[in-house]
Write an enzyme that holds these catalytic residues in place. Sequence first.
Site, PDB file in Angstrom:
ATOM      1  N   ASP A  82     -12.212 -98.743 -48.928  1.00  0.00           N
ATOM      2  CA  ASP A  82     -12.511 -97.355 -49.235  1.00  0.00           C
ATOM      3  C   ASP A  82     -12.373 -97.108 -50.725  1.00  0.00           C
ATOM      4  OD1 ASP A  82     -13.245 -94.722 -48.831  1.00  0.00           O
ATOM      5  OD2 ASP A  82     -11.459 -94.169 -47.684  1.00  0.00           O
ATOM      6  N   LYS A  83     -12.876 -95.934 -51.124  1.00  0.00           N
ATOM      7  CA  LYS A  83     -12.836 -95.464 -52.497  1.00  0.00           C
ATOM      8  C   LYS A  83     -12.335 -94.032 -52.496  1.00  0.00           C
ATOM      9  CE  LYS A  83     -15.871 -93.049 -53.957  1.00  0.00           C
ATOM     10  NZ  LYS A  83     -16.073 -91.568 -54.183  1.00  0.00           N
ATOM     11  N   HIS A  84     -11.551 -93.680 -53.510  1.00  0.00           N
ATOM     12  CA  HIS A  84     -11.165 -92.278 -53.673  1.00  0.00           C
ATOM     13  C   HIS A  84     -11.505 -91.843 -55.081  1.00  0.00           C
ATOM     14  CE1 HIS A  84      -9.044 -88.488 -53.344  1.00  0.00           C
ATOM     15  NE2 HIS A  84      -8.582 -88.723 -54.553  1.00  0.00           N
ATOM     16  N   SER A  85     -12.139 -90.666 -55.196  1.00  0.00           N
ATOM     17  CA  SER A  85     -12.426 -90.075 -56.497  1.00  0.00           C
ATOM     18  C   SER A  85     -11.526 -88.869 -56.710  1.00  0.00           C
ATOM     19  CB  SER A  85     -13.893 -89.639 -56.570  1.00  0.00           C
ATOM     20  OG  SER A  85     -14.116 -88.849 -57.734  1.00  0.00           O
ATOM     21  N   THR A 122     -17.357 -84.023 -50.567  1.00  0.00           N
ATOM     22  CA  THR A 122     -18.265 -84.916 -49.843  1.00  0.00           C
ATOM     23  C   THR A 122     -18.639 -84.350 -48.480  1.00  0.00           C
ATOM     24  OG1 THR A 122     -17.412 -86.860 -50.998  1.00  0.00           O
ATOM     25  CG2 THR A 122     -18.500 -87.249 -48.900  1.00  0.00           C
ATOM     26  N   ARG A 170       2.433 -76.031 -51.429  1.00  0.00           N
ATOM     27  CA  ARG A 170       2.221 -76.209 -52.871  1.00  0.00           C
ATOM     28  C   ARG A 170       1.183 -75.229 -53.398  1.00  0.00           C
ATOM     29  NH1 ARG A 170      -0.056 -81.662 -53.004  1.00  0.00           N
ATOM     30  NH2 ARG A 170      -0.179 -81.391 -55.264  1.00  0.00           N
ATOM     31  N   SER A 185      -0.110 -86.990 -51.726  1.00  0.00           N
ATOM     32  CA  SER A 185      -1.132 -86.312 -50.929  1.00  0.00           C
ATOM     33  C   SER A 185      -2.363 -87.199 -50.750  1.00  0.00           C
ATOM     34  CB  SER A 185      -1.519 -84.993 -51.604  1.00  0.00           C
ATOM     35  OG  SER A 185      -2.555 -84.341 -50.899  1.00  0.00           O
ATOM     36  N   LYS A 189      -3.040 -90.127 -46.878  1.00  0.00           N
ATOM     37  CA  LYS A 189      -4.231 -90.155 -46.016  1.00  0.00           C
ATOM     38  C   LYS A 189      -4.915 -91.517 -46.071  1.00  0.00           C
ATOM     39  CE  LYS A 189      -6.043 -86.397 -47.939  1.00  0.00           C
ATOM     40  NZ  LYS A 189      -4.975 -85.734 -48.724  1.00  0.00           N
ATOM     41  N   LYS A 190      -4.971 -92.123 -47.251  1.00  0.00           N
ATOM     42  CA  LYS A 190      -5.626 -93.421 -47.369  1.00  0.00           C
ATOM     43  C   LYS A 190      -4.815 -94.509 -46.645  1.00  0.00           C
ATOM     44  CE  LYS A 190      -9.166 -92.053 -49.727  1.00  0.00           C
ATOM     45  NZ  LYS A 190     -10.491 -91.983 -49.050  1.00  0.00           N
TER      46      LYS A 190
END
Length: 448
Positions: A82-85, A122, A170, A185, A189-190
């Site tokens: 996976d990728k996170h931006s 997304t 928060r 955070s 999830k990842k």
Amino acid sequence: MSYLPQELIRKKRDGFALEADEIKFLINGLVGQSVKAEQISAFAMAVYFNDMTMAERVALTEAMRDSGDVLDWSDLPGPALDKHSSGGVGDNVSLMLAPLVAACGGYVPMISGRGLGHTGGTLDKFDAIPGYQTSPDNALFRKTVRDIGCAIIGQTANLAPADKLIYGIRDVTATVESEAMITASILSKKLAAGLSALVLDVKCGNGAFMATEAQALGLANSLGTVANGAGLPTLALVTDMNQPLANAAGNAVEVQNAVDFLTRARPMPRMERIVLALCAEMLVLGGLYSDTADAHTALQKVWENGQAAEVFERMVAALGGPADFISAAGRHLPVAPIIRDVFADEAGPVSRIKTRDIGLAVIGLGGGRTTPDDQLDYSVGFSALAGIGDMVDHQTPLGRVHASSQARAEAAAAALQACYEIGGEVEHNPVILHRLGPEDFAGGQEGL
């Protein structure tokens, strides 16, 4: 082991590091309702002012991960990648990245989010595709990943539920900007998604949450150190966000841009550089290729022969969308009633773009949210946006506005004109500013 929540809050308030068991007690207590929201509010404020060591960040991330389901993809014949931006304007990379990686043998169970602030989400883009299910049941999610190689969906209620609770706290206590809690955070999830490897795209510039390179490197180091410390092989690219990444900003317009990319309808050099770099790093980190050069060769092949576009179309169909989406995207995507070009008042090269303001202008059109319950108009936004260094004049537009009314089109056109500076010195930033591999994070893991 049991603790008094107020004593743990006092300990953090006074600047001391918490043990992993103490952090786990607070997180489990929040989910189980034995620790109250106001206590976590105080804890979040203590973290905001006193920060956390990397060991504390790992413990917080793991406790949040373990607050709900943790997916297991060990039955797949290949790695779950996976990728996170960190977010930006015109950042539709996920739409192209997932099918490209899947076409090269990776599996991408991508759990994405909706728009945040001036940045597009997304999931909001996929909601522009009629019939597409962003919240399928677990069986359909797993079947789509296994059969097609990728599925892009939203966070389920049982995936890192502590994150949702803490983020809500928060959000109303002015502690969102805590780097330690941003890290937990994102990564909780990842990690809960059961990945084999993760690649981070940390945006830097006037259209990103991290405006300076120092801020972006700080977040990249925190995310990479904690992810690797929690057992997830991770690397990071710090990339430029001083102009929209796609030449579109909105929902349907960014989906169409992604289709144009996958079908090679027109050149997109900045997008190509970032998408292929992230894909190549994912494939190497996942053990599918020995180096990025071989990965790039494989990616070019599946891009040029149409395999990646086919994977995207099959994913859309499997999750409820049209079976002919790639070939007929223009027919399926919503179209705004008003579409008009926007021109600059003077001719010359684009020297600077106020990228964040373009994202805000999309919100003004109705394509983003001002409150969590806002309903989006998926048809609106901007397309054909000029980039830095492009020449514009009275025949070559800054961009094209897609609006629901003439009044909104005029307001958006004026806003877009104000986002562009024409003439003067043009500064071309590299698309990829830094690469941080797993080996680069080792030195920052104090306490691990």
